[in-house]
Write a protein that holds these residues in place. Sequence first.
Motif, PDB file in Angstrom:
ATOM      1  N   THR A   1       0.829  -1.206   0.000  1.00  0.00           N
ATOM      2  CA  THR A   1       0.000   0.000   0.000  1.00  0.00           C
ATOM      3  C   THR A   1       0.864   1.256   0.000  1.00  0.00           C
ATOM      4  OG1 THR A   1      -1.706  -1.155   1.266  1.00  0.00           O
ATOM      5  CG2 THR A   1      -1.813   1.241   1.245  1.00  0.00           C
ATOM      6  N   ASP A   2       0.442   2.245  -0.756  1.00  0.00           N
ATOM      7  CA  ASP A   2       1.082   3.562  -0.732  1.00  0.00           C
ATOM      8  C   ASP A   2       0.556   4.296   0.500  1.00  0.00           C
ATOM      9  OD1 ASP A   2       2.074   6.093  -1.123  1.00  0.00           O
ATOM     10  OD2 ASP A   2       1.637   6.152  -3.273  1.00  0.00           O
ATOM     11  N   VAL A   3       1.164   4.012   1.645  1.00  0.00           N
ATOM     12  CA  VAL A   3       0.675   4.549   2.911  1.00  0.00           C
ATOM     13  C   VAL A   3       0.684   6.080   2.938  1.00  0.00           C
ATOM     14  CG1 VAL A   3       1.018   4.583   5.421  1.00  0.00           C
ATOM     15  CG2 VAL A   3       1.294   2.439   4.163  1.00  0.00           C
ATOM     16  N   PRO A   4       1.750   6.747   2.490  1.00  0.00           N
ATOM     17  CA  PRO A   4       1.718   8.221   2.499  1.00  0.00           C
ATOM     18  C   PRO A   4       0.569   8.797   1.666  1.00  0.00           C
ATOM     19  CG  PRO A   4       3.968   7.446   2.224  1.00  0.00           C
ATOM     20  CD  PRO A   4       3.081   6.251   2.084  1.00  0.00           C
ATOM     21  N   ALA A   5       0.251   8.168   0.540  1.00  0.00           N
ATOM     22  CA  ALA A   5      -0.861   8.655  -0.290  1.00  0.00           C
ATOM     23  C   ALA A   5      -2.185   8.497   0.430  1.00  0.00           C
ATOM     24  CB  ALA A   5      -0.890   7.913  -1.623  1.00  0.00           C
TER      25      ALA A   5
ATOM     26  N   GLN B   1      10.317  -0.691  -2.406  1.00  0.00           N
ATOM     27  CA  GLN B   1      11.595  -0.080  -2.065  1.00  0.00           C
ATOM     28  C   GLN B   1      11.407   1.178  -1.218  1.00  0.00           C
ATOM     29  OE1 GLN B   1      14.681  -1.668  -3.188  1.00  0.00           O
ATOM     30  NE2 GLN B   1      13.019  -3.132  -3.369  1.00  0.00           N
ATOM     31  N   GLN B   2      10.252   1.821  -1.355  1.00  0.00           N
ATOM     32  CA  GLN B   2       9.959   3.031  -0.589  1.00  0.00           C
ATOM     33  C   GLN B   2       9.278   2.723   0.740  1.00  0.00           C
ATOM     34  OE1 GLN B   2       7.500   4.913  -3.586  1.00  0.00           O
ATOM     35  NE2 GLN B   2       9.180   6.225  -4.259  1.00  0.00           N
ATOM     36  N   ILE B   3       8.295   1.815   0.702  1.00  0.00           N
ATOM     37  CA  ILE B   3       7.479   1.546   1.898  1.00  0.00           C
ATOM     38  C   ILE B   3       8.172   0.570   2.846  1.00  0.00           C
ATOM     39  CG2 ILE B   3       5.231   0.760   2.732  1.00  0.00           C
ATOM     40  CD1 ILE B   3       5.157   3.368   1.106  1.00  0.00           C
ATOM     41  N   VAL B   4       8.809  -0.469   2.300  1.00  0.00           N
ATOM     42  CA  VAL B   4       9.506  -1.471   3.118  1.00  0.00           C
ATOM     43  C   VAL B   4      10.936  -1.647   2.597  1.00  0.00           C
ATOM     44  CG1 VAL B   4       7.604  -2.796   4.102  1.00  0.00           C
ATOM     45  CG2 VAL B   4       8.231  -3.203   1.736  1.00  0.00           C
ATOM     46  N   PRO B   5      11.772  -0.626   2.723  1.00  0.00           N
ATOM     47  CA  PRO B   5      13.117  -0.680   2.130  1.00  0.00           C
ATOM     48  C   PRO B   5      14.021  -1.756   2.717  1.00  0.00           C
ATOM     49  CG  PRO B   5      12.891   1.238   3.570  1.00  0.00           C
ATOM     50  CD  PRO B   5      11.522   0.661   3.408  1.00  0.00           C
ATOM     51  N   LYS B   6      13.721  -2.218   3.932  1.00  0.00           N
ATOM     52  CA  LYS B   6      14.551  -3.264   4.540  1.00  0.00           C
ATOM     53  C   LYS B   6      14.155  -4.659   4.078  1.00  0.00           C
ATOM     54  CE  LYS B   6      15.640  -0.704   8.769  1.00  0.00           C
ATOM     55  NZ  LYS B   6      15.582  -0.710  10.255  1.00  0.00           N
TER      56      LYS B   6
END
Length: 426
Positions: A162-166, A330-335
Amino acid sequence: MTQGFDTLQIHAGAEPDPATGARQVPIYQTTAYAFRDADHAAALFNLQEVGYIYSRLTNPTVAALQNRMAALEGGAGAVCCSSGHAAQIMALFPLMAPGMNIVASNRLYGGTITQFSQTFKRFGWSCTFVDLDDEAAVKATIDENTRAIFCETIANPGGYVTDVPAMAKIADAAGIPLIVDNTSATPALARPIDMGATLVVHSMTKYLTGNGTVTGGCVVDSGKFDWSASDKFPSLSAPEPAYHGLKFHETFGELAFTFHSIAIGLRDLGMTLNPQAAHYTLMGIETLSLRMAKHVENARAVAQWLEADPRIDAVTWPGLESSPYYKRGQQIVPKGAGALFTVSVKGGYDACVKLVDSLKLFSHVANLGDTRSLIIHSASTTHRQLTEDQQRAAGAAPEVVRLSIGTEDPADLIADLDQALTAATA
């Protein structure tokens, strides 16, 4: 002093026991707590003093877990309860009333879809399921009776990120909270509050405990939402008759939601976490970041091998470059993109059943997030109550199996899948 995640997962919420010096959090196996005197008891019941009254409400072992969860998620406070499903009800209980609705992702866990679409009706609540990739549709679905947006960081089981920031931006514009289920990612891989979420819910049964021993749920409050900005949330902003007109947000500020969830939610709903389960979960969390790194490493090895296998049509792990959610991941779960994904098996439903029955190392159970690798055919089990269209929307089509990759030697996992696929597609 700001401490790192690996330190917090061991130390947050836990000090040596003042009575005995015990270094590990004791299991306070007690129902009730002695008051110092009548005035002390009255202050506790009036919410004028913080302390322990009765273990349906508060317990020192559970409190340590709540404090640790708040620290790991970057929240102001947390309340723990008996299961992940209980956590969802606990999260929504202060926000909802008959006639109110929520907007939720159409890619949620099947049990959540059933709870939201069927059980909610008994409370007079309703839910509209929307593709959260369609931001215009999300905005159009919100109306004057909408009280929250609900999503998962990484959807169970379809690998949707999910695009959480959006979603947070849309929720903020509508003056409603964003609730994010972070079970599949855990705070070791993603912290939704840092991305704008108001509330974070967990099934602690899964990766947080990590060993398949107990059930538990948790709601972490960011402490950042202004519950008094409108008249949408009277449970938190208006006078509470049960406490002589006390206004939770006015009185407790950033801890309003947490205090309400304990003083009214647990008091009246009674979905209490038992102290032994809290103890097991605290012990599991001590190794969370270590385990999640291994889960992700193993998931990558297994997913890459499956993607290259001609007996497999598709793999949904969002850590694969072929995934439509790779860049977002890569943005939401980069680890790392977690260790839960689905696999489409050539041969359809029958081949899936044979695959499950032929595995020897993988366990066939209705759970995920264990140190052991697990498999289930969702269409015939966890998602069987859904229509085929709903199953496909949730990533649980008839030809799909769900894998939860554990922390074993990845070569052994691949060997087990190889022999089972041979049997399933013969």
